[in-house]
Design a protein around this motif. Structure first.
Motif, PDB file in Angstrom:
ATOM      1  N   CYS A  31       0.776  -1.047   0.023  1.00  0.00           N
ATOM      2  CA  CYS A  31      -0.309  -0.162   0.489  1.00  0.00           C
ATOM      3  C   CYS A  31       1.243   1.098  -0.041  1.00  0.00           C
ATOM      4  O   CYS A  31       1.024   2.274  -0.957  1.00  0.00           O
ATOM      5  N   ALA A  32       2.194   1.325   0.619  1.00  0.00           N
ATOM      6  CA  ALA A  32       2.396   2.763   0.679  1.00  0.00           C
ATOM      7  C   ALA A  32       3.519   2.700  -0.467  1.00  0.00           C
ATOM      8  O   ALA A  32       3.896   3.806  -0.876  1.00  0.00           O
TER       9      ALA A  32
ATOM     10  N   VAL B 123       1.812   6.597  -7.196  1.00  0.00           N
ATOM     11  CA  VAL B 123       0.519   7.100  -7.437  1.00  0.00           C
ATOM     12  C   VAL B 123       1.009   9.099  -6.766  1.00  0.00           C
ATOM     13  O   VAL B 123       0.797   9.607  -8.376  1.00  0.00           O
ATOM     14  N   MET B 124       1.971   9.986  -6.446  1.00  0.00           N
ATOM     15  CA  MET B 124       2.289  10.498  -5.792  1.00  0.00           C
ATOM     16  C   MET B 124       3.434  11.314  -7.459  1.00  0.00           C
ATOM     17  O   MET B 124       3.707  12.201  -7.866  1.00  0.00           O
TER      18      MET B 124
ATOM     19  N   SER C  65       1.383   4.200  -3.055  1.00  0.00           N
ATOM     20  CA  SER C  65       0.863   5.718  -2.907  1.00  0.00           C
ATOM     21  C   SER C  65       1.804   6.657  -3.656  1.00  0.00           C
ATOM     22  O   SER C  65       1.687   7.308  -3.565  1.00  0.00           O
ATOM     23  N   VAL C  66       3.309   6.228  -3.183  1.00  0.00           N
ATOM     24  CA  VAL C  66       4.326   7.164  -3.720  1.00  0.00           C
ATOM     25  C   VAL C  66       4.129   6.866  -5.430  1.00  0.00           C
ATOM     26  O   VAL C  66       4.870   8.064  -5.894  1.00  0.00           O
TER      27      VAL C  66
END
Length: 107
Positions: A81-82, A88-89, A85-86
């Motif tokens: 998940c982390a 996608v950023m 997220s990175v």
């Protein structure tokens, strides 16, 4: 899980030869994901009968008698998940950069 494949295409402008690299990376990724899916599904099928598996957190429930394995599975899910997220950023900043480079952003 499919949202990661659009990141490959979105970041294709960072590669030296996108015509070759993007299709190859998609094929390799599809192959790896398919193999991992078959291996995980097979391990769950051999570890417990399918009707005993829950709909939520089937891996954690299957290996609940082994606390170390549950911890590893939970950490793996958290790291996935982390990492998602990175990425996608990173893709968002790349898209904003491309918009600004094309002169479509606010001045």
């Amino acid at each position: 899980s499919y949202s990661g494949f659009d990141v490959i295409v979105g970041l294709s402008c960072e590669t030296k030869n996108p015509e070759r690299a993007v299709p190859m990376s998609l094929y390799i990724t599809y192959g790896l994901v398919a193999c991992l899916y078959v291996l995980v599904s097979g391990s769950l099928s051999f570890a417990a009968p399918y009707y005993t598996l829950g709909k939520e957190a089937a891996m954690a429930v299957t290996f609940s008698s082994h606390p170390g394995v549950v911890t590893i599975i939970s950490l793996g899910a958290l790291l996935a998940c982390a990492a998602g997220s990175v990425v996608v950023m990173l893709l968002g900043s790349r898209i904003l950069f491309s918009i600004a480079q094309d002169g479509l952003a606010c001045s």
